[in-house]
Design a protein around this motif. Structure first.
Motif, PDB file in Angstrom:
ATOM      1  N   TRP A  75       0.834  -1.206   0.000  1.00 58.88           N
ATOM      2  CA  TRP A  75       0.000   0.000   0.000  1.00 58.88           C
ATOM      3  C   TRP A  75       0.868   1.255   0.000  1.00 58.88           C
ATOM      4  O   TRP A  75       0.646   2.189  -0.784  1.00 58.88           O
ATOM      5  CB  TRP A  75      -0.904   0.014   1.240  1.00 58.88           C
ATOM      6  CG  TRP A  75      -2.139  -0.801   1.149  1.00 58.88           C
ATOM      7  CD1 TRP A  75      -2.355  -2.020   1.712  1.00 58.88           C
ATOM      8  CD2 TRP A  75      -3.350  -0.465   0.471  1.00 58.88           C
ATOM      9  NE1 TRP A  75      -3.611  -2.468   1.423  1.00 58.88           N
ATOM     10  CE2 TRP A  75      -4.252  -1.537   0.667  1.00 58.88           C
ATOM     11  CE3 TRP A  75      -3.760   0.625  -0.287  1.00 58.88           C
ATOM     12  CZ2 TRP A  75      -5.536  -1.541   0.139  1.00 58.88           C
ATOM     13  CZ3 TRP A  75      -5.044   0.628  -0.813  1.00 58.88           C
ATOM     14  CH2 TRP A  75      -5.916  -0.441  -0.593  1.00 58.88           C
TER      15      TRP A  75
ATOM     16  N   THR B 274       1.396   3.875  -3.267  1.00 61.94           N
ATOM     17  CA  THR B 274       1.052   5.289  -3.139  1.00 61.94           C
ATOM     18  C   THR B 274       2.234   6.168  -3.535  1.00 61.94           C
ATOM     19  O   THR B 274       2.075   7.163  -4.266  1.00 61.94           O
ATOM     20  CB  THR B 274       0.639   5.598  -1.688  1.00 61.94           C
ATOM     21  OG1 THR B 274      -0.455   4.755  -1.310  1.00 61.94           O
ATOM     22  CG2 THR B 274       0.223   7.045  -1.535  1.00 61.94           C
TER      23      THR B 274
ATOM     24  N   GLY C  61      -5.588   4.927  -2.548  1.00 67.17           N
ATOM     25  CA  GLY C  61      -6.592   4.009  -2.009  1.00 67.17           C
ATOM     26  C   GLY C  61      -7.994   4.364  -2.460  1.00 67.17           C
ATOM     27  O   GLY C  61      -8.796   3.489  -2.791  1.00 67.17           O
TER      28      GLY C  61
ATOM     29  N   GLN D 291      -4.783   4.915   3.494  1.00 65.68           N
ATOM     30  CA  GLN D 291      -5.085   4.450   2.142  1.00 65.68           C
ATOM     31  C   GLN D 291      -6.134   3.338   2.167  1.00 65.68           C
ATOM     32  O   GLN D 291      -7.057   3.317   1.343  1.00 65.68           O
ATOM     33  CB  GLN D 291      -3.814   3.962   1.449  1.00 65.68           C
ATOM     34  CG  GLN D 291      -2.772   5.032   1.211  1.00 65.68           C
ATOM     35  CD  GLN D 291      -3.260   6.130   0.276  1.00 65.68           C
ATOM     36  OE1 GLN D 291      -4.090   5.911  -0.585  1.00 65.68           O
ATOM     37  NE2 GLN D 291      -2.718   7.334   0.458  1.00 65.68           N
TER      38      GLN D 291
ATOM     39  N   ASP E 260      -9.637   4.815   2.910  1.00 67.82           N
ATOM     40  CA  ASP E 260     -10.187   5.442   1.707  1.00 67.82           C
ATOM     41  C   ASP E 260     -10.677   4.387   0.732  1.00 67.82           C
ATOM     42  O   ASP E 260     -11.752   4.519   0.121  1.00 67.82           O
ATOM     43  CB  ASP E 260      -9.114   6.302   1.025  1.00 67.82           C
ATOM     44  CG  ASP E 260      -8.920   7.648   1.695  1.00 67.82           C
ATOM     45  OD1 ASP E 260      -9.670   7.954   2.646  1.00 67.82           O
ATOM     46  OD2 ASP E 260      -8.019   8.391   1.274  1.00 67.82           O
TER      47      ASP E 260
END
Length: 338
Positions: free
Chosen positions: A52, A56, A65, A139, A142
């Protein structure tokens, strides 16, 4: 890592490839052997957390996300996605999704509540996981909110959109959140919550197949039993207590009943982990106490009541035992007051 968490990781990699991210570099930065994963090799929770964060970073998209959740197809969740597709109504689909959220991640739980005006979907953080990996957590949160709204697209004859979105953190790009979450009313609060009008609850799923749903439930429940069999009893109890903190901390007998076990069985399993129920409950009380005090939205007496203490003095003694300071002293330190 559980198979459904790995499915989510593979979907993230596929989304990254669509966005022209260097997938091999992404895997390398996250400590993932791509060829091994393709060959059905294992993947750890730490690798998924790093995935993750690195996705990003490499994408340059601070809302990675959010955009991933907007794009993901429900079929990517395998049999869990199929179960949602074959629920009778939106309300049932969301309830099923909430029940099996922990198969996708241990960083949060999902709760669906009926209200007088409609219903609310709340995502409840696992405080330990949130503190350990805050960038990943933002993330993921979201992603979950965007995915929840978009997951029923194509399953009903209406466009689902919330009446209000509540977020506890500053919003990086309000216009983009409003677009993806389909909601002009986004406000800061002390929780992650989506509220919906009541008419959506009984909206029928077009492709629902009730016979198939029964089969899918049997399969997913089998996975659930396997998951629980391999999960530490203390972790199961912590997750339950955090998810139901608004109901107070239940007794050992109530916890055992929720897990369809005898109190003695729960005690024995905890003893094998070198713990007691009181120790686990105190750990959760400490986590919740710190969370409530840091939020600044609850007076100390109210926090004491929420955590099940009849006397403020008892809560103060417990908090000092946990942290070395009183609740008031802790709040002063948080504000930088000497």
């Amino acid at each position: 890592m559980h198979d459904y968490q790995k499915l989510l990781a593979l979907s993230l990699l596929a989304y990254g490839a669509q966005k022209n991210l260097p997938v091999e570099q992404l895997c390398q930065l996250s400590g993932i052997d791509l060829e091994e994963v393709k060959a059905d090799g294992p993947m750890t929770s730490r690798q998924l957390d790093d995935l993750w964060i690195n996705a990003t970073h490499l994408s340059g998209d601070v809302l990675f996300g959010l955009h991933f959740g907007e794009s993901l197809q429900i079929a990517a969740l395998g049999v869990v996605g199929q179960l949602i597709r074959n629920s009778h109504t939106i309300g049932e689909a969301l309830t099923q999704a909430a029940t099996f959220t922990h198969l996708l991640t241990d960083a949060l739980t999902m709760e669906v509540k009926r209200t007088n005006a409609g219903f609310a979907v709340q995502f409840i953080p696992n405080q330990t996981r949130q503190r350990a990996a805050p960038a990943m957590f933002c993330q993921l949160m979201d992603f979950m909110m965007a995915f929840l709204i978009h997951e029923v697209d194509g399953l009903v004859l209406t466009r689902i959109q919330p009446d209000q979105v509540t977020l506890p953190s500053q919003i990086a790009d309000l216009t983009e959140y409003e677009r993806v979450l389909r909601c002009p009313t986004i406000r800061e609060g002390d929780k992650y919550e989506l509220t919906f009008a009541g008419n959506y609850w009984n909206e029928p799923i077009l492709l629902a197949n009730y016979d198939l749903q029964t089969t899918l439930l049997q399969e997913v429940n089998g996975v659930e039993r396997s998951y629980e069999a391999h999960q530490r009893m203390s972790d199961r109890i912590k997750s339950y207590l955090l998810a139901n903190a608004n109901l107070g901390l239940p007794s050992l007998d109530a916890i055992a009943g929720n897990f369809n076990l005898s109190p003695r069985s729960v005690q024995r399993k905890l003893q094998e982990e070198g713990l007691t129920y009181q120790q686990v409950a105190d750990s959760v009380r400490k986590t919740l106490a710190i969370h409530f005090l840091e939020s600044g939205r609850h007076p100390t007496k109210e926090v004491s009541y929420i955590l099940g203490y009849n006397e403020l003095s008892a809560f103060s003694r417990a908090f000092k035992r946990w942290t070395g300071t009183t609740p008031g002293g802790y709040q002063k330190n948080q504000r930088g007051i000497t």
